[in-house]
Design a protein around this motif. Structure first.
Motif, PDB file in Angstrom:
ATOM      1  N   MET A   1       0.836  -1.192   0.000  1.00  0.00           N
ATOM      2  CA  MET A   1       0.000   0.000   0.000  1.00  0.00           C
ATOM      3  C   MET A   1       0.876   1.248   0.000  1.00  0.00           C
ATOM      4  SD  MET A   1      -2.776   1.353   2.793  1.00  0.00           S
ATOM      5  CE  MET A   1      -1.608   2.358   3.711  1.00  0.00           C
ATOM      6  N   LEU A   2       0.492   2.224  -0.824  1.00  0.00           N
ATOM      7  CA  LEU A   2       1.225   3.486  -0.920  1.00  0.00           C
ATOM      8  C   LEU A   2       0.338   4.629  -0.449  1.00  0.00           C
ATOM      9  CD1 LEU A   2       3.635   5.234  -1.946  1.00  0.00           C
ATOM     10  CD2 LEU A   2       2.444   5.321  -4.146  1.00  0.00           C
ATOM     11  N   LYS A   3       0.893   5.480   0.407  1.00  0.00           N
ATOM     12  CA  LYS A   3       0.161   6.643   0.907  1.00  0.00           C
ATOM     13  C   LYS A   3       1.070   7.858   0.845  1.00  0.00           C
ATOM     14  CE  LYS A   3      -2.046   8.516   5.090  1.00  0.00           C
ATOM     15  NZ  LYS A   3      -2.352   8.251   6.522  1.00  0.00           N
ATOM     16  N   LEU A   4       0.593   8.934   0.198  1.00  0.00           N
ATOM     17  CA  LEU A   4       1.340  10.189   0.201  1.00  0.00           C
ATOM     18  C   LEU A   4       1.129  10.869   1.537  1.00  0.00           C
ATOM     19  CD1 LEU A   4       0.583  11.572  -3.386  1.00  0.00           C
ATOM     20  CD2 LEU A   4       2.254   9.845  -2.657  1.00  0.00           C
ATOM     21  N   LEU A   5       2.195  11.295   2.176  1.00  0.00           N
ATOM     22  CA  LEU A   5       2.102  11.872   3.521  1.00  0.00           C
ATOM     23  C   LEU A   5       1.870  13.375   3.447  1.00  0.00           C
ATOM     24  CD1 LEU A   5       4.865   9.834   5.383  1.00  0.00           C
ATOM     25  CD2 LEU A   5       2.412   9.386   5.204  1.00  0.00           C
ATOM     26  N   LEU A   6       0.752  13.768   2.859  1.00  0.00           N
ATOM     27  CA  LEU A   6       0.400  15.173   2.710  1.00  0.00           C
ATOM     28  C   LEU A   6       0.272  15.816   4.082  1.00  0.00           C
ATOM     29  CD1 LEU A   6      -2.364  14.622  -0.010  1.00  0.00           C
ATOM     30  CD2 LEU A   6       0.081  14.985  -0.356  1.00  0.00           C
ATOM     31  N   PRO A   7       0.767  17.051   4.239  1.00  0.00           N
ATOM     32  CA  PRO A   7       1.308  17.968   3.228  1.00  0.00           C
ATOM     33  C   PRO A   7       2.836  17.911   3.104  1.00  0.00           C
ATOM     34  CG  PRO A   7       0.997  19.167   5.261  1.00  0.00           C
ATOM     35  CD  PRO A   7       0.593  17.726   5.540  1.00  0.00           C
ATOM     36  N   HIS A   8       3.419  16.763   3.374  1.00  0.00           N
ATOM     37  CA  HIS A   8       4.882  16.629   3.312  1.00  0.00           C
ATOM     38  C   HIS A   8       5.297  16.004   1.984  1.00  0.00           C
ATOM     39  CE1 HIS A   8       4.931  17.454   7.634  1.00  0.00           C
ATOM     40  NE2 HIS A   8       3.962  16.564   7.755  1.00  0.00           N
ATOM     41  N   PRO A   9       6.478  16.320   1.493  1.00  0.00           N
ATOM     42  CA  PRO A   9       6.985  15.685   0.272  1.00  0.00           C
ATOM     43  C   PRO A   9       7.568  14.315   0.592  1.00  0.00           C
ATOM     44  CG  PRO A   9       8.552  17.298   1.046  1.00  0.00           C
ATOM     45  CD  PRO A   9       7.388  17.375   1.987  1.00  0.00           C
ATOM     46  N   ALA A  10       6.713  13.425   1.058  1.00  0.00           N
ATOM     47  CA  ALA A  10       7.143  12.102   1.499  1.00  0.00           C
ATOM     48  C   ALA A  10       6.015  11.114   1.251  1.00  0.00           C
ATOM     49  CB  ALA A  10       7.522  12.122   2.986  1.00  0.00           C
ATOM     50  N   ALA A  11       6.376   9.843   1.197  1.00  0.00           N
ATOM     51  CA  ALA A  11       5.392   8.789   0.981  1.00  0.00           C
ATOM     52  C   ALA A  11       5.635   7.677   1.986  1.00  0.00           C
ATOM     53  CB  ALA A  11       5.480   8.254  -0.440  1.00  0.00           C
ATOM     54  N   LEU A  12       4.561   6.948   2.282  1.00  0.00           N
ATOM     55  CA  LEU A  12       4.622   5.814   3.201  1.00  0.00           C
ATOM     56  C   LEU A  12       4.220   4.549   2.448  1.00  0.00           C
ATOM     57  CD1 LEU A  12       4.922   4.738   6.160  1.00  0.00           C
ATOM     58  CD2 LEU A  12       2.448   5.096   6.376  1.00  0.00           C
ATOM     59  N   ILE A  13       5.060   3.534   2.525  1.00  0.00           N
ATOM     60  CA  ILE A  13       4.760   2.232   1.939  1.00  0.00           C
ATOM     61  C   ILE A  13       4.554   1.241   3.078  1.00  0.00           C
ATOM     62  CG2 ILE A  13       5.593   0.349   0.471  1.00  0.00           C
ATOM     63  CD1 ILE A  13       7.392   2.393  -0.927  1.00  0.00           C
ATOM     64  N   LYS A  14       3.456   0.501   3.022  1.00  0.00           N
ATOM     65  CA  LYS A  14       3.228  -0.583   3.967  1.00  0.00           C
ATOM     66  C   LYS A  14       3.413  -1.899   3.232  1.00  0.00           C
ATOM     67  CE  LYS A  14       0.175   1.810   7.229  1.00  0.00           C
ATOM     68  NZ  LYS A  14      -1.134   1.775   7.932  1.00  0.00           N
ATOM     69  N   ASN A  15       4.356  -2.689   3.707  1.00  0.00           N
ATOM     70  CA  ASN A  15       4.676  -3.972   3.102  1.00  0.00           C
ATOM     71  C   ASN A  15       4.521  -5.040   4.172  1.00  0.00           C
ATOM     72  OD1 ASN A  15       5.608  -5.962   1.357  1.00  0.00           O
ATOM     73  ND2 ASN A  15       7.758  -5.554   1.849  1.00  0.00           N
ATOM     74  N   GLY A  16       3.318  -5.615   4.244  1.00  0.00           N
ATOM     75  CA  GLY A  16       3.018  -6.497   5.358  1.00  0.00           C
ATOM     76  C   GLY A  16       2.941  -5.686   6.632  1.00  0.00           C
ATOM     77  N   LYS A  17       3.711  -6.081   7.632  1.00  0.00           N
ATOM     78  CA  LYS A  17       3.737  -5.318   8.881  1.00  0.00           C
ATOM     79  C   LYS A  17       4.787  -4.209   8.855  1.00  0.00           C
ATOM     80  CE  LYS A  17       2.071  -9.076  11.832  1.00  0.00           C
ATOM     81  NZ  LYS A  17       2.338  -9.917  13.030  1.00  0.00           N
ATOM     82  N   ALA A  18       5.645  -4.216   7.850  1.00  0.00           N
ATOM     83  CA  ALA A  18       6.721  -3.221   7.778  1.00  0.00           C
ATOM     84  C   ALA A  18       6.212  -1.905   7.198  1.00  0.00           C
ATOM     85  CB  ALA A  18       7.866  -3.750   6.931  1.00  0.00           C
ATOM     86  N   LYS A  19       6.745  -0.804   7.730  1.00  0.00           N
ATOM     87  CA  LYS A  19       6.417   0.537   7.236  1.00  0.00           C
ATOM     88  C   LYS A  19       7.700   1.215   6.761  1.00  0.00           C
ATOM     89  CE  LYS A  19       4.389   1.956  11.009  1.00  0.00           C
ATOM     90  NZ  LYS A  19       3.659   2.844  11.955  1.00  0.00           N
ATOM     91  N   ILE A  20       7.614   1.809   5.583  1.00  0.00           N
ATOM     92  CA  ILE A  20       8.777   2.454   4.964  1.00  0.00           C
ATOM     93  C   ILE A  20       8.406   3.865   4.564  1.00  0.00           C
ATOM     94  CG2 ILE A  20      10.430   2.367   3.054  1.00  0.00           C
ATOM     95  CD1 ILE A  20       8.501  -0.778   3.942  1.00  0.00           C
TER      96      ILE A  20
END
Length: 280
Positions: A1-20
């Motif tokens: 799952m991909l989520k843009l971390l608005l209003p920051h120029p960053a994104a969050l990826i969830k890969n199973g239980k891991a967060k990136i």
């Protein structure tokens, strides 16, 4: 799952239980280039570090991925970078377990500046879950075609707004563009020396044991909000259009619908497609 971390120029990826958490193009030490021209600006590294630690503290990721251009100088390193970059990563290390850098075009000879536990990956990119990550100045590996989504940096996209009096305002933006999966597969295989036999999809399956899935590419704004970027809605001189180094080979390829890119401000406001905005 991909989520843009608005209003920051960053994104969050969830890969199973891991967060990136993913960011791009901090260009630490950018102020040094201005100082050499007689323009003295305080270092922005503490501000970048503070903003990044705020994100890490809020989302508590397992890994931080930086999509290239950690430093400003391309080959060597200025004295300020030798001082600030090691300290920057040492402080980050107390807020996240793993830090990964995907090498950008400004990251030659970066290794001596980083703690030993920071991993550096090639510019051809990496795969995390269903997301392919690369910097953007070089062709990504065909392995990234296994992902539905790719994310790149390198461009530093900004929008330019002008009022009737001629005043100009620039704002960093996200670009979300679609791609022709078969065309992108063909060009990435050819750039990696793979002969197309039959269709590109079947050739990829034969050589890499999966079918291509990539349908979207996101272009990240720079995490350094003082840096500025490339005004994507303004026309460029003809000689710039012929320079592959400016926006990267993937965006220049006929496989990507750059003109139809959806453009979003950092707060999530949808501005329209790039083609529409260029006509305003």
């Amino acid at each position: 799952m991909l989520k843009l971390l608005l209003p920051h120029p960053a994104a969050l990826i969830k890969n199973g239980k891991a967060k990136i958490i993913v960011i791009a193009d901090p260009h630490l030490g950018w102020e040094t280039g201005l100082q050499q021209k007689g323009i003295h600006i305080p270092s922005q590294t503490p501000k970048i570090l503070k903003n990044l630690i705020t994100l890490l503290s809020k989302y508590k990721p397992d890994t931080l991925v930086i999509l290239g251009d950690v430093k400003y100088t391309v080959v060597s390193a200025e004295p300020g970078e030798w001082r600030e970059i090691p300290e920057f990563f040492e402080k980050l290390g107390s807020h996240v377990n793993e830090i990964v850098v995907v090498r950008g075009n400004h990251d030659a000879n970066l290794e001596p500046l980083l703690p030993e536990n920071v991993r550096i990956l090639p510019a051809t990119g990496t795969v995390i879950g269903n997301v392919g990550l690369f910097h953007g100045h070089k062709w990504p590996s065909p392995l990234l075609l296994s992902c539905k989504i790719m994310i790149m940096g390198h461009l530093h996209p900004v929008m330019v707004f002008r009022d009737p009096a001629g005043f100009k305002i620039t704002r960093p933006v996200w670009m979300k563009t679609s791609c022709n999966t078969s065309k992108l597969t063909k060009v990435l295989l050819q750039k990696n020396g793979v002969k197309i036999e039959g269709t590109p999809d079947l050739t990829l399956l034969r050589h890499y044991d999966f079918k291509p899935r990539t349908a979207q590419i996101f272009v990240m704004p720079s995490f350094n909000d003082f840096l500025g970027g490339r005004p994507i809605n303004e026309p460029r001189p003809r000689e710039e259009l012929d320079s592959e180094s400016l926006i990267g080979p993937v965006l220049r390829s006929e496989a990507v619908n750059v003109d139809g890119s959806e453009i979003y401000l950092l707060d999530g406001t949808y501005l329209g497609t790039l083609n529409q905005l260029r006509q305003l």
